[in-house]
Scaffold this motif. Structure first.
Motif, mmCIF file in Angstrom:
data_model
loop_
_atom_site.group_PDB
_atom_site.id
_atom_site.type_symbol
_atom_site.label_atom_id
_atom_site.label_comp_id
_atom_site.label_asym_id
_atom_site.label_seq_id
_atom_site.Cartn_x
_atom_site.Cartn_y
_atom_site.Cartn_z
ATOM 1 N N ASN A 40 0.832 -1.206 0.000
ATOM 2 C CA ASN A 40 0.000 0.000 0.000
ATOM 3 C C ASN A 40 0.865 1.255 0.000
ATOM 4 O OD1 ASN A 40 -2.543 -1.434 0.250
ATOM 5 N ND2 ASN A 40 -1.919 -1.879 2.358
ATOM 6 N N LEU A 41 0.535 2.181 -0.896
ATOM 7 C CA LEU A 41 1.232 3.464 -0.915
ATOM 8 C C LEU A 41 0.754 4.295 0.259
ATOM 9 C CD1 LEU A 41 3.073 5.583 -2.245
ATOM 10 C CD2 LEU A 41 1.099 6.286 -3.629
ATOM 11 N N CYS A 42 1.652 4.624 1.161
ATOM 12 C CA CYS A 42 1.301 5.413 2.341
ATOM 13 C C CYS A 42 1.448 6.907 2.083
ATOM 14 C CB CYS A 42 2.182 4.994 3.524
ATOM 15 S SG CYS A 42 2.095 6.115 4.939
ATOM 16 N N HIS A 43 2.529 7.285 1.402
ATOM 17 C CA HIS A 43 2.787 8.719 1.229
ATOM 18 C C HIS A 43 3.709 8.941 0.045
ATOM 19 C CE1 HIS A 43 2.867 12.887 2.592
ATOM 20 N NE2 HIS A 43 4.176 12.893 2.399
ATOM 21 N N ASN A 44 3.509 10.082 -0.613
ATOM 22 C CA ASN A 44 4.357 10.497 -1.728
ATOM 23 C C ASN A 44 4.871 11.897 -1.443
ATOM 24 O OD1 ASN A 44 5.617 10.834 -4.200
ATOM 25 N ND2 ASN A 44 3.723 11.363 -5.276
ATOM 26 N N VAL A 45 6.180 12.047 -1.341
ATOM 27 C CA VAL A 45 6.789 13.346 -1.056
ATOM 28 C C VAL A 45 6.922 14.115 -2.365
ATOM 29 C CG1 VAL A 45 8.796 14.557 -0.121
ATOM 30 C CG2 VAL A 45 8.058 12.377 0.884
ATOM 31 N N THR A 46 6.343 15.304 -2.422
ATOM 32 C CA THR A 46 6.423 16.116 -3.627
ATOM 33 C C THR A 46 6.873 17.526 -3.278
ATOM 34 O OG1 THR A 46 4.078 16.707 -3.445
ATOM 35 C CG2 THR A 46 4.624 14.807 -4.810
ATOM 36 N N GLY A 47 7.576 18.130 -4.208
ATOM 37 C CA GLY A 47 8.056 19.490 -4.009
ATOM 38 C C GLY A 47 9.007 19.874 -5.127
ATOM 39 N N ARG A 48 9.787 20.881 -4.875
ATOM 40 C CA ARG A 48 10.763 21.320 -5.869
ATOM 41 C C ARG A 48 11.877 20.289 -6.020
ATOM 42 N NH1 ARG A 48 12.308 27.284 -3.881
ATOM 43 N NH2 ARG A 48 14.198 26.610 -4.980
#
Length: 374
Positions: free
Chosen positions: A160-168
């Motif tokens: 299961n995908l728990c979290h996806n870190v996104t940003g610059r």
């Protein structure tokens, strides 16, 4: 300051420990590491989460609750290794120092993807994951994924995908510390990336990964609630670490809620607050009452009812005793052969002038061959 903070953290109370940000940065890692070493047998630590803004030196770091890091010193491995000094185990060694290359687990460069995995060796449910990114080089933050699973699959993204870190791509807008709750039941945590932010290919380099669950006897979002403080009918010092749900039997009188910690609202009383004050057959009616007993005022119950809240039927469960002073002795009624509780209660209701039809019915059931009147 570090000594004071360590002593406060060892205190089992749930009183928050407040640390000025000016003292935080220099001391927090040191005293947490010392604390964990002192309590290495249980790895208990007063910790919830840390929230601060580098631009605001007046920010406060708040530490509260009783939790256990079940990832520390557990088996960890990753897709590749930069060198032996940066192995996967660097991220579960208990050291959250993140301001240099020497402190991090680091995968090799020029790969198509990179992953890091830890086996907690126990099953957790809705646990909090804390990831300390490297602070002196932020390019490897964007595109990081967290996956959880109950089995150890060869496919890093299975589960299961728990979290996806996104940003610059340079990571400048991504916090140094990631805090996220990964729902569901799981044992394995995988950190994964296939994002190339700096031209070296997908690379992982972070200082520490922690998986926090409540210690035995505590529950709630921040593990600040004690199982022993609930008002369950069946008392227990342990409980579900998320909800604190009471076992079969529900709540004690005067309490309600899944964990039986909410007092009955006005107008309700009894176990699970299921009874209504306005429904009691008191002589003096009222829409409010004692939330535990629901006791009627001193003038008592309407005719034919008994008990503190006047909800017990006077023709059952000892009604004869309650009515003895009203009907007198058995000799008052020559045709009565005995004083059985149901029979006497029926006479009680008849003599008191209420519920008379039910009283006659009770007479006929008990003594069908004896007429009520001569």
């Amino acid at each position: 300051m570090a000594d004071l903070a360590a002593k406060s953290a060892l205190n089992k109370s749930v009183t928050p420990l407040l640390i000025p940000y000016s003292d935080y940065k220099a001391s927090i890692r040191t005293y947490i590491r010392d604390l964990m070493q002192k309590k290495s047998d249980t790895h208990e630590l007063m910790l919830s989460y840390v929230s601060f803004n580098n631009a605001d030196t007046n920010k406060i770091a708040k530490i509260s609750g009783t939790v256990t890091n079940v990832a520390e010193r557990k088996q960890a491995w990753m897709s590749s290794t930069f060198d032996q000094s940066h192995a996967a185990t660097k991220a579960v060694d208990g050291d959250t120092t993140a301001d240099g290359f020497s402190h991090v687990a680091h995968t090799a460069t020029d790969q198509s993807s990179a992953w890091w995995k830890v086996d907690l060796q126990t099953t957790v449910r809705s646990a909090r994951v804390t990831l300390y990114f490297r602070t002196d080089f932020k390019y490897r933050r964007n595109g990081v994924h967290l996956y959880t699973s109950e089995t150890n699959s060869v496919h890093p993204k299975e589960g299961n995908l728990c979290h996806n870190v996104t940003g610059r791509p340079d990571g400048a807008d991504i916090p140094d510390v990631l805090n996220v709750i990964c729902p569901g039941t799981w044992r394995y945590l995988t950190v994964y990336t296939d994002t190339d932010n700096d031209g070296d290919g997908p690379v992982l380099d972070f200082a520490e990964v922690q998986v926090w669950i409540c210690t035995v006897g505590m529950y709630g979002p921040d593990c600040t609630r004690s199982c022993s403080s609930r008002h369950c009918k069946v008392l227990s010092s342990t409980c579900d670490h998320i909800t604190g749900t009471c076992r079969a039997g529900g709540c004690q009188d005067g309490w309600m809620g899944v964990d039986c910690t909410t007092e009955c609202p006005s107008g309700a009383y009894g176990a699970n607050c299921a009874k209504n004050c306005s429904s009691r057959p008191c002589k003096t009616s009222s829409t409010s009452c004692n939330r535990i007993s629901g006791a009627c005022p001193d003038d008592g119950c309407e005719d034919g009812w008994m008990g503190a809240d006047c909800t017990k039927d006077g023709s059952k469960d000892g009604g004869a005793v309650a009515c003895a002073t009203v009907i007198g002795s058995c000799t008052t009624w020559p045709r009565v052969p005995d004083c059985s509780s149901v029979f006497t209660a029926a006479l009680c209701r008849l003599r008191r002038g209420s519920w008379w039809l039910r009283a006659i019915g009770a007479w006929n059931r008990v003594l069908p061959n004896i007429p009520l009147w001569p």
